[in-house]
Design a protein around this motif. Structure first.
Motif, mmCIF file in Angstrom:
data_model
loop_
_atom_site.group_PDB
_atom_site.id
_atom_site.type_symbol
_atom_site.label_atom_id
_atom_site.label_comp_id
_atom_site.label_asym_id
_atom_site.label_seq_id
_atom_site.Cartn_x
_atom_site.Cartn_y
_atom_site.Cartn_z
ATOM 1 N N ARG A 96 8.951 -19.544 76.766
ATOM 2 C CA ARG A 96 9.133 -18.504 75.752
ATOM 3 C C ARG A 96 10.558 -17.960 75.814
ATOM 4 N NH1 ARG A 96 5.763 -14.790 77.581
ATOM 5 N NH2 ARG A 96 7.436 -13.619 78.512
ATOM 6 N N ASP A 97 11.062 -17.724 77.019
ATOM 7 C CA ASP A 97 12.397 -17.178 77.190
ATOM 8 C C ASP A 97 13.485 -18.173 76.776
ATOM 9 O OD1 ASP A 97 11.227 -14.870 78.129
ATOM 10 O OD2 ASP A 97 11.633 -15.296 80.253
ATOM 11 N N SER B 280 6.150 -18.347 80.391
ATOM 12 C CA SER B 280 7.185 -17.329 80.173
ATOM 13 C C SER B 280 8.575 -17.974 80.156
ATOM 14 C CB SER B 280 7.102 -16.214 81.218
ATOM 15 O OG SER B 280 7.525 -16.660 82.472
#
Length: 87
Positions: A84-85, A81
């Motif tokens: 991805r961020d 995550s």
């Protein structure tokens, strides 16, 4: 991006293939050292193989390392995550 179930499968496969732990012994609450018998070499092997499999640096907290298979899976998902961020 993997989901939790995919992470568990990959972790079990790596534990079996690279750490000599039978997949039938591995569950989310299995403790890496106490239940699965991983020593420092086994833990290092697991970390390196996971980093290769997921193409990421795990960067686990030295003061609070993952103790269970669940901890490892959640760390992987957290790092994914973050990646991805960041993109």
């Amino acid at each position: 991006m993997s989901n939790y179930a995919d992470c568990l499968v990959i972790i079990k496969n790596i534990l079996d293939e690279h750490c000599g732990v039978e997949q039938g012994l591995v569950g989310p609450q299995s403790r890496l050292q106490a239940d699965l018998g991983l020593d420092s070499v086994g833990l290092l092997s697991l970390a390196l193989e996971l980093e290769n499999a997921f193409e990421m640096y795990l960067g686990e907290d030295a003061d609070n390392p993952p103790e269970t298979v669940d901890d490892v899976a959640r760390l992987i998902l957290y790092r994914q995550s973050e990646m991805r961020d960041a993109s």
